[in-house]
Design a protein around this motif. Structure first.
Motif, PDB file in Angstrom:
ATOM      1  N   LEU A 104      26.959   1.896  23.823  1.00 52.45           N
ATOM      2  CA  LEU A 104      26.735   1.156  25.062  1.00 52.45           C
ATOM      3  C   LEU A 104      28.103   1.092  25.730  1.00 52.45           C
ATOM      4  O   LEU A 104      29.047   0.536  25.170  1.00 52.45           O
ATOM      5  CB  LEU A 104      26.206  -0.238  24.740  1.00 52.45           C
ATOM      6  CG  LEU A 104      25.834  -1.184  25.869  1.00 52.45           C
ATOM      7  CD1 LEU A 104      24.807  -0.569  26.801  1.00 52.45           C
ATOM      8  CD2 LEU A 104      25.303  -2.494  25.299  1.00 52.45           C
ATOM      9  N   ILE A 105      28.227   1.666  26.931  1.00 58.09           N
ATOM     10  CA  ILE A 105      29.539   1.826  27.555  1.00 58.09           C
ATOM     11  C   ILE A 105      29.615   1.062  28.880  1.00 58.09           C
ATOM     12  O   ILE A 105      28.603   0.619  29.411  1.00 58.09           O
ATOM     13  CB  ILE A 105      29.875   3.311  27.782  1.00 58.09           C
ATOM     14  CG1 ILE A 105      28.842   3.960  28.707  1.00 58.09           C
ATOM     15  CG2 ILE A 105      29.946   4.049  26.456  1.00 58.09           C
ATOM     16  CD1 ILE A 105      29.179   5.403  29.092  1.00 58.09           C
ATOM     17  N   ASP A 106      30.838   0.920  29.403  1.00 60.74           N
ATOM     18  CA  ASP A 106      31.132   0.320  30.702  1.00 60.74           C
ATOM     19  C   ASP A 106      30.752  -1.163  30.744  1.00 60.74           C
ATOM     20  O   ASP A 106      29.645  -1.539  31.130  1.00 60.74           O
ATOM     21  CB  ASP A 106      30.424   1.072  31.833  1.00 60.74           C
ATOM     22  CG  ASP A 106      30.949   0.651  33.198  1.00 60.74           C
ATOM     23  OD1 ASP A 106      31.703  -0.339  33.281  1.00 60.74           O
ATOM     24  OD2 ASP A 106      30.615   1.315  34.193  1.00 60.74           O
ATOM     25  N   TRP A 107      31.731  -2.022  30.417  1.00 60.01           N
ATOM     26  CA  TRP A 107      31.514  -3.455  30.304  1.00 60.01           C
ATOM     27  C   TRP A 107      32.055  -4.224  31.498  1.00 60.01           C
ATOM     28  O   TRP A 107      32.310  -5.415  31.419  1.00 60.01           O
ATOM     29  CB  TRP A 107      32.155  -3.965  29.015  1.00 60.01           C
ATOM     30  CG  TRP A 107      31.486  -3.433  27.789  1.00 60.01           C
ATOM     31  CD1 TRP A 107      31.650  -2.198  27.238  1.00 60.01           C
ATOM     32  CD2 TRP A 107      30.529  -4.113  26.961  1.00 60.01           C
ATOM     33  NE1 TRP A 107      30.852  -2.063  26.119  1.00 60.01           N
ATOM     34  CE2 TRP A 107      30.161  -3.217  25.927  1.00 60.01           C
ATOM     35  CE3 TRP A 107      29.966  -5.399  26.992  1.00 60.01           C
ATOM     36  CZ2 TRP A 107      29.242  -3.558  24.936  1.00 60.01           C
ATOM     37  CZ3 TRP A 107      29.054  -5.738  26.007  1.00 60.01           C
ATOM     38  CH2 TRP A 107      28.695  -4.829  24.993  1.00 60.01           C
ATOM     39  N   GLY A 108      32.206  -3.554  32.627  1.00 57.85           N
ATOM     40  CA  GLY A 108      32.780  -4.209  33.795  1.00 57.85           C
ATOM     41  C   GLY A 108      31.951  -5.326  34.384  1.00 57.85           C
ATOM     42  O   GLY A 108      32.461  -6.148  35.144  1.00 57.85           O
ATOM     43  N   ASP A 109      30.633  -5.380  34.051  1.00 57.05           N
ATOM     44  CA  ASP A 109      29.761  -6.436  34.562  1.00 57.05           C
ATOM     45  C   ASP A 109      29.459  -7.505  33.505  1.00 57.05           C
ATOM     46  O   ASP A 109      28.562  -8.339  33.708  1.00 57.05           O
ATOM     47  CB  ASP A 109      28.439  -5.849  35.066  1.00 57.05           C
ATOM     48  CG  ASP A 109      28.610  -5.055  36.347  1.00 57.05           C
ATOM     49  OD1 ASP A 109      29.498  -5.411  37.138  1.00 57.05           O
ATOM     50  OD2 ASP A 109      27.867  -4.079  36.555  1.00 57.05           O
ATOM     51  N   ALA A 110      30.187  -7.499  32.401  1.00 57.98           N
ATOM     52  CA  ALA A 110      29.940  -8.477  31.342  1.00 57.98           C
ATOM     53  C   ALA A 110      30.119  -9.896  31.868  1.00 57.98           C
ATOM     54  O   ALA A 110      30.938 -10.159  32.749  1.00 57.98           O
ATOM     55  CB  ALA A 110      30.884  -8.230  30.165  1.00 57.98           C
ATOM     56  N   ALA A 111      29.331 -10.821  31.312  1.00 57.49           N
ATOM     57  CA  ALA A 111      29.370 -12.206  31.780  1.00 57.49           C
ATOM     58  C   ALA A 111      28.666 -13.091  30.760  1.00 57.49           C
ATOM     59  O   ALA A 111      28.045 -12.603  29.806  1.00 57.49           O
ATOM     60  CB  ALA A 111      28.677 -12.329  33.143  1.00 57.49           C
ATOM     61  N   TRP A 112      28.783 -14.401  30.970  1.00 56.79           N
ATOM     62  CA  TRP A 112      27.946 -15.369  30.258  1.00 56.79           C
ATOM     63  C   TRP A 112      26.718 -15.609  31.134  1.00 56.79           C
ATOM     64  O   TRP A 112      26.850 -15.970  32.304  1.00 56.79           O
ATOM     65  CB  TRP A 112      28.690 -16.686  30.036  1.00 56.79           C
ATOM     66  CG  TRP A 112      29.916 -16.564  29.190  1.00 56.79           C
ATOM     67  CD1 TRP A 112      31.204 -16.754  29.581  1.00 56.79           C
ATOM     68  CD2 TRP A 112      29.969 -16.239  27.795  1.00 56.79           C
ATOM     69  NE1 TRP A 112      32.068 -16.553  28.528  1.00 56.79           N
ATOM     70  CE2 TRP A 112      31.338 -16.241  27.417  1.00 56.79           C
ATOM     71  CE3 TRP A 112      29.007 -15.939  26.835  1.00 56.79           C
ATOM     72  CZ2 TRP A 112      31.743 -15.957  26.123  1.00 56.79           C
ATOM     73  CZ3 TRP A 112      29.427 -15.647  25.541  1.00 56.79           C
ATOM     74  CH2 TRP A 112      30.777 -15.669  25.191  1.00 56.79           C
ATOM     75  N   ALA A 113      25.541 -15.389  30.583  1.00 62.97           N
ATOM     76  CA  ALA A 113      24.343 -15.443  31.417  1.00 62.97           C
ATOM     77  C   ALA A 113      23.106 -15.615  30.534  1.00 62.97           C
ATOM     78  O   ALA A 113      23.176 -15.452  29.307  1.00 62.97           O
ATOM     79  CB  ALA A 113      24.221 -14.172  32.250  1.00 62.97           C
ATOM     80  N   PRO A 114      21.957 -15.925  31.132  1.00 64.88           N
ATOM     81  CA  PRO A 114      20.708 -15.946  30.361  1.00 64.88           C
ATOM     82  C   PRO A 114      20.446 -14.568  29.757  1.00 64.88           C
ATOM     83  O   PRO A 114      20.702 -13.545  30.414  1.00 64.88           O
ATOM     84  CB  PRO A 114      19.653 -16.302  31.412  1.00 64.88           C
ATOM     85  CG  PRO A 114      20.403 -16.993  32.504  1.00 64.88           C
ATOM     86  CD  PRO A 114      21.752 -16.341  32.539  1.00 64.88           C
ATOM     87  N   PRO A 115      19.928 -14.506  28.535  1.00 70.07           N
ATOM     88  CA  PRO A 115      19.692 -13.201  27.896  1.00 70.07           C
ATOM     89  C   PRO A 115      18.837 -12.262  28.740  1.00 70.07           C
ATOM     90  O   PRO A 115      19.051 -11.052  28.723  1.00 70.07           O
ATOM     91  CB  PRO A 115      18.988 -13.572  26.591  1.00 70.07           C
ATOM     92  CG  PRO A 115      19.414 -14.972  26.296  1.00 70.07           C
ATOM     93  CD  PRO A 115      19.584 -15.631  27.628  1.00 70.07           C
ATOM     94  N   ALA A 116      17.887 -12.805  29.495  1.00 73.24           N
ATOM     95  CA  ALA A 116      16.985 -11.969  30.284  1.00 73.24           C
ATOM     96  C   ALA A 116      17.721 -11.125  31.308  1.00 73.24           C
ATOM     97  O   ALA A 116      17.201 -10.088  31.751  1.00 73.24           O
ATOM     98  CB  ALA A 116      15.945 -12.839  30.988  1.00 73.24           C
ATOM     99  N   THR A 117      18.922 -11.527  31.685  1.00 73.16           N
ATOM    100  CA  THR A 117      19.691 -10.757  32.669  1.00 73.16           C
ATOM    101  C   THR A 117      19.913  -9.332  32.202  1.00 73.16           C
ATOM    102  O   THR A 117      19.955  -8.402  33.017  1.00 73.16           O
ATOM    103  CB  THR A 117      21.044 -11.438  32.938  1.00 73.16           C
ATOM    104  OG1 THR A 117      20.860 -12.835  33.125  1.00 73.16           O
ATOM    105  CG2 THR A 117      21.708 -10.865  34.172  1.00 73.16           C
ATOM    106  N   ASP A 118      20.057  -9.123  30.892  1.00 71.66           N
ATOM    107  CA  ASP A 118      20.312  -7.781  30.380  1.00 71.66           C
ATOM    108  C   ASP A 118      19.079  -6.889  30.376  1.00 71.66           C
ATOM    109  O   ASP A 118      19.166  -5.710  30.008  1.00 71.66           O
ATOM    110  CB  ASP A 118      20.909  -7.856  28.966  1.00 71.66           C
ATOM    111  CG  ASP A 118      22.414  -7.613  28.957  1.00 71.66           C
ATOM    112  OD1 ASP A 118      22.956  -7.133  29.972  1.00 71.66           O
ATOM    113  OD2 ASP A 118      23.061  -7.919  27.931  1.00 71.66           O
ATOM    114  N   PHE A 119      17.927  -7.431  30.765  1.00 70.31           N
ATOM    115  CA  PHE A 119      16.717  -6.614  30.869  1.00 70.31           C
ATOM    116  C   PHE A 119      16.383  -6.310  32.330  1.00 70.31           C
ATOM    117  O   PHE A 119      15.317  -5.775  32.628  1.00 70.31           O
ATOM    118  CB  PHE A 119      15.534  -7.333  30.224  1.00 70.31           C
ATOM    119  CG  PHE A 119      15.729  -7.605  28.757  1.00 70.31           C
ATOM    120  CD1 PHE A 119      15.542  -6.609  27.814  1.00 70.31           C
ATOM    121  CD2 PHE A 119      16.117  -8.867  28.320  1.00 70.31           C
ATOM    122  CE1 PHE A 119      15.733  -6.852  26.462  1.00 70.31           C
ATOM    123  CE2 PHE A 119      16.311  -9.130  26.970  1.00 70.31           C
ATOM    124  CZ  PHE A 119      16.117  -8.121  26.036  1.00 70.31           C
ATOM    125  N   ALA A 120      17.297  -6.635  33.232  1.00 72.48           N
ATOM    126  CA  ALA A 120      17.000  -6.561  34.661  1.00 72.48           C
ATOM    127  C   ALA A 120      17.315  -5.216  35.290  1.00 72.48           C
ATOM    128  O   ALA A 120      16.979  -4.993  36.452  1.00 72.48           O
ATOM    129  CB  ALA A 120      17.732  -7.668  35.411  1.00 72.48           C
TER     130      ALA A 120
END
Length: 307
Positions: free
Chosen positions: A210-226
């Protein structure tokens, strides 16, 4: 004309024992220019305005790797601008291809990442140690929330993108979804851009990185399914929940994921078209059409109960 003279790139290659003739640019990339440095290394150079994304990657990647997430090891991060006139980062090169279907073990990898919860807020007079491993060193990451989709709907009416009757229906849909979501739930470390162009798989569709972490954040888990098509998300979520210790049900996570897909789809409507982009969500109407496609092809429960 490239912003970095060949001599500067050649100097970076030589610093890492790579002959400049083995340096190849990889097309694409909004935030960075990317190059392979032979078979073993990968170079990413920040484009103007995206320097903070590369620094964020420098902070997040060691934490993700320590948790067990498959992502390339960082070899060098140089923000000094002494060799190049912008920050750059070098990682181990992972050989793989962009997947065309849902990669194996992606659900497990996201569950592993989401085990990292946002640390408690520190008192104003507290001294925080900054470290490269462990969530305590990531307290400065941006914090993403649920947004205000009702406000988005009102703005779309005001600007003439939707009619008042449709706005009433959409606002009611968000209200019903809100009743099924734990909006005050814990926030976790998210990748922020889980999409095919940021996944590398092997010949049998096994996830390698899993590459490119420029948008990493603290957020609700569902955000990563968007940023995955809903047809893939519907297959991914049950497997994901099998690898978590969260009390969240499939219905709750589906409702939260739908919230982001619908909210972001509406927010994208007034955007200026941006042609020739790889990401399926780049066209202004793609998300809405994906929602239409998904809900008109008999989605499985609990999705069929969310309309």
């Amino acid at each position: 004309m490239p912003p970095y003279p060949d001599a500067q790139l050649a100097a970076v290659a030589r610093q890492h024992g790579v002959d400049p003739s083995e340096l190849r640019e990889v097309p694409g990339g909004v935030a960075n220019r990317a190059f392979t440095l032979g078979d073993a290394l990968f170079l990413r150079i920040s484009r103007p305005g995206y320097e903070s994304d590369l620094h964020k990657e420098f902070l997040v990647v060691p934490t993700a790797r320590a948790a067990g997430v498959l992502t390339p090891e960082i070899i060098t991060y140089d923000p000094t601008r002494t060799v190049l006139d912008t920050p750059y980062l070098i990682t181990r090169r992972i050989h793989g291809t962009e997947p065309t279907t849902l990669p194996k073990t992606l659900a497990q990898q996201l569950a592993t990442l989401h085990h990292l919860h946002q640390p408690p807020a520190q008192p104003a007079n507290a001294t925080q140690a900054v470290c490269s491993v462990g969530v305590d060193g990531l307290g400065g990451l941006p914090e993403d929330g649920w947004g205000d989709p009702w406000g988005t709907v009102e703005e779309l009416v005001d600007r003439g993108y939707i009619d008042p009757g449709t706005a009433t229906w959409l606002s009611g849909w968000f209200t019903r979804l809100a009743e099924q979501i734990e909006v005050d739930g814990p926030k976790v470390l998210i990748h922020g851009d889980v999409a095919a162009h940021n996944l590398l798989v092997g010949p049998t569709n096994d996830l390698r990185a899993l590459i490119d972490w420029g948008d990493a954040a603290w957020a609700p888990p569902a955000t990563d399914f968007a940023k995955l098509p809903l047809t893939q998300v519907a297959d991914l979520i049950p497997d994901y929940l099998n690898h978590t210790h969260s009390p969240t049900t499939e219905h709750e996570l589906a409702a939260a994921t739908l919230w982001f897909h619908l909210s972001w789809a509406l927010s994208k409507l007034p955007a200026t078209p941006w042609p020739n982009q790889r990401h399926w969500t780049a066209p202004t109407t793609s998300r809405l059409l994906n929602l239409l496609h998904f809900f008109t092809t008999t989605p499985p429960p609990p999705w069929s109960d969310l309309v």
